[in-house]
Write an enzyme that holds these catalytic residues in place. Sequence first.
Site, PDB file in Angstrom:
ATOM      1  N   ASP A 323       0.677  32.885  -1.627  1.00 27.18           N
ATOM      2  CA  ASP A 323       1.880  32.098  -1.910  1.00 27.18           C
ATOM      3  C   ASP A 323       2.274  31.239  -0.711  1.00 27.18           C
ATOM      4  OD1 ASP A 323       2.441  34.620  -0.612  1.00 27.18           O
ATOM      5  OD2 ASP A 323       4.573  34.158  -0.835  1.00 27.18           O
ATOM      6  N   GLU A 324       2.921  30.128  -1.011  1.00 27.57           N
ATOM      7  CA  GLU A 324       3.584  29.279  -0.018  1.00 27.57           C
ATOM      8  C   GLU A 324       2.691  28.948   1.183  1.00 27.57           C
ATOM      9  OE1 GLU A 324       8.190  30.702  -0.842  1.00 27.57           O
ATOM     10  OE2 GLU A 324       7.063  31.708   0.733  1.00 27.57           O
ATOM     11  N   ASP A 417      16.124  40.920  -3.645  1.00 27.41           N
ATOM     12  CA  ASP A 417      16.774  40.436  -2.420  1.00 27.41           C
ATOM     13  C   ASP A 417      17.868  39.420  -2.724  1.00 27.41           C
ATOM     14  OD1 ASP A 417      14.478  38.938  -3.266  1.00 27.41           O
ATOM     15  OD2 ASP A 417      14.606  37.742  -1.435  1.00 27.41           O
ATOM     16  N   GLU A 463      13.956  39.735   4.404  1.00 27.94           N
ATOM     17  CA  GLU A 463      14.473  38.896   5.484  1.00 27.94           C
ATOM     18  C   GLU A 463      15.920  39.268   5.824  1.00 27.94           C
ATOM     19  OE1 GLU A 463      11.500  36.102   3.348  1.00 27.94           O
ATOM     20  OE2 GLU A 463      12.819  37.774   2.849  1.00 27.94           O
TER      21      GLU A 463
END
EC number: 3.2.1.52
Length: 605
Positions: A323-324, A417, A463
């Site tokens: 991903d990303e 999250d 995060e």
Amino acid sequence: MGMNRFYKVLALALVTTVASAQLPALIPAPQTLEAGTGTFTLTTQTRLIVNTPELRRMIAEQLPQLPAGTSATSTISVSLAPAADLGSEGYDLRVTSKGITLTAPKAAGIFYGIQTLRQLLPEGKTALPQTIPAIHVRDQPRFGWRGLMLDVSRHFYDKAFVKRYIDQMARYKFNVFHWHLTDDQGWRVQINRLPKLTQVGAWRVPRTGRWWDLENTQPGEVPSYGGFYTQDDIREVVAYAQQRHITIVPEIDMPGHIMSAIAAYPQLTCGQLPTEVPPNGKLYKVKDNTLNPCRDSTYIFIDQVFTEIAELFPGPYIHVGGDEAYKGFWEKCDECRTLMKKQGIKNVEELQSYFIKRVEKIVQSKGKKLIGWDEILEGGLAPDATVMSWHGLKGGIEAARQGHPVIMTPHQFCYLDLYQGDPSAEPSTYGMCRLSKSYAFEPVPDSIKAELILGGQGNLWTESVPNERHVEYMTWPRAFAIAEVLWSPKNQRNWPDFVHRVESHFKRLDVQDVNYSRSMYNPIVTSVKKHPTGLMELVLDHELPDVELYYSTDNTIPDRHFPKYTQPFLMPKGADRVKVVAYAKGKPIGRMLELTTADMEKRAQ
């Protein structure tokens, strides 16, 4: 209120043979549940009858309060035996006034039947006698993949906590623990052939604060925050999960999200420049956090990592992320341009596909199957890949249309999250995924072959989750909703009944000292917009049925003697804040919501 109306209609459409108040509060709801007559009393004289030593060990570990009685006046009989119409995870549990019988064709079914039995017993009580309501449960899951993902890269949580997290998963019949072991901010698994991965990659400079405000590493700072799991730690956790019928899927994210490895071995990138393990996400696109896909040494590195990962994790899958991945450094790389021309690769998306296809061969050489996030579709999907769809359902639909197995984990429903209540009363994060939204998740889109949808999972990226108590707060109760979506029959979903059962399980979590969110009790501001008069217009709501909202605009504390919310209203001229409280059955519930004029301006924009 719109949200409540939807769920009231859903509840009225369901036909139930017995009122929910008469039935035990089980999560996830079983396939069939019939109330019996009377109760069964568990005493020191109750005899446990099992037909294998393995089952006896399982029961002793999961239900330590069960006695080793010899009397035949009451019995608990547990047996592995064929059962019509029950799959490998199904079970039949019958409780009468005379005793308990639990039958399943496989050990997994016995385990899940025991979890149901645990929910029938009082939480935390070991002294006998104990009373269990008479019921008959015949049960099996809707999906074979019922997962939770925990990111231990952004913040490290020790082995003991991971085992407790797995314990909680097992109680609610999850069977996959997706362990996000590496990312830019930390490499968490010991690889003996590549010691720098943990000597360097497991540590970064300490930081406290909101994720997007954290300062970059400063000159002279010593990386002291982090940690990693030794290979013995991994083996211990894997064995612990296996005993609870949970498969661990390790994720080693690549070609992007891998700066922790690049800090240890800079030669892995196109520019081969030294870097540090970042304490934040600010270096994305600034410093190269992507593996060089054009050099054979990259694939030798991956082979070395996956050789040890495959040895540590006996499950069938290795998750490679995908991903990303920022490809800007590839576009400027002479080696990449040369390879692309030689291989007839038209663009960097196809270059990522080339990378994933080579990685898949490495994964398969270890006897494993490759899973990746839905970005691995870009440029062409690897032949035997399984896709985990997080960009909504779109990636999963596309992969299924190509005949690939899919695990649905769309962020709108499954990202643990995200905010779960109004941001004014929550720790800072981003996005929104309320409990009711998770409960509305449907993993099988229309027009897709249902057999290609393996199941789904909730994902907790960390995060903004700096400690273990907050891991629990963000997981529960939304993981209750995901557990039920993935286990229980679709046509039995009933939001008001689910809320009733969640409240019962809050009491269980209290006894276990597990943290959880009570955000479902809080008021919601669903809309703020500027009226033509220049005043702010507010729309309020609540997740739960039969809740009344009261508000003040004069900076006083509202209660049920204040204006009751019935429709959108305008803030009076000069008012600098609104305060809202919720009441259910005449009693206040949840936290007071407070929005200032500045908050309203921001939301209106």
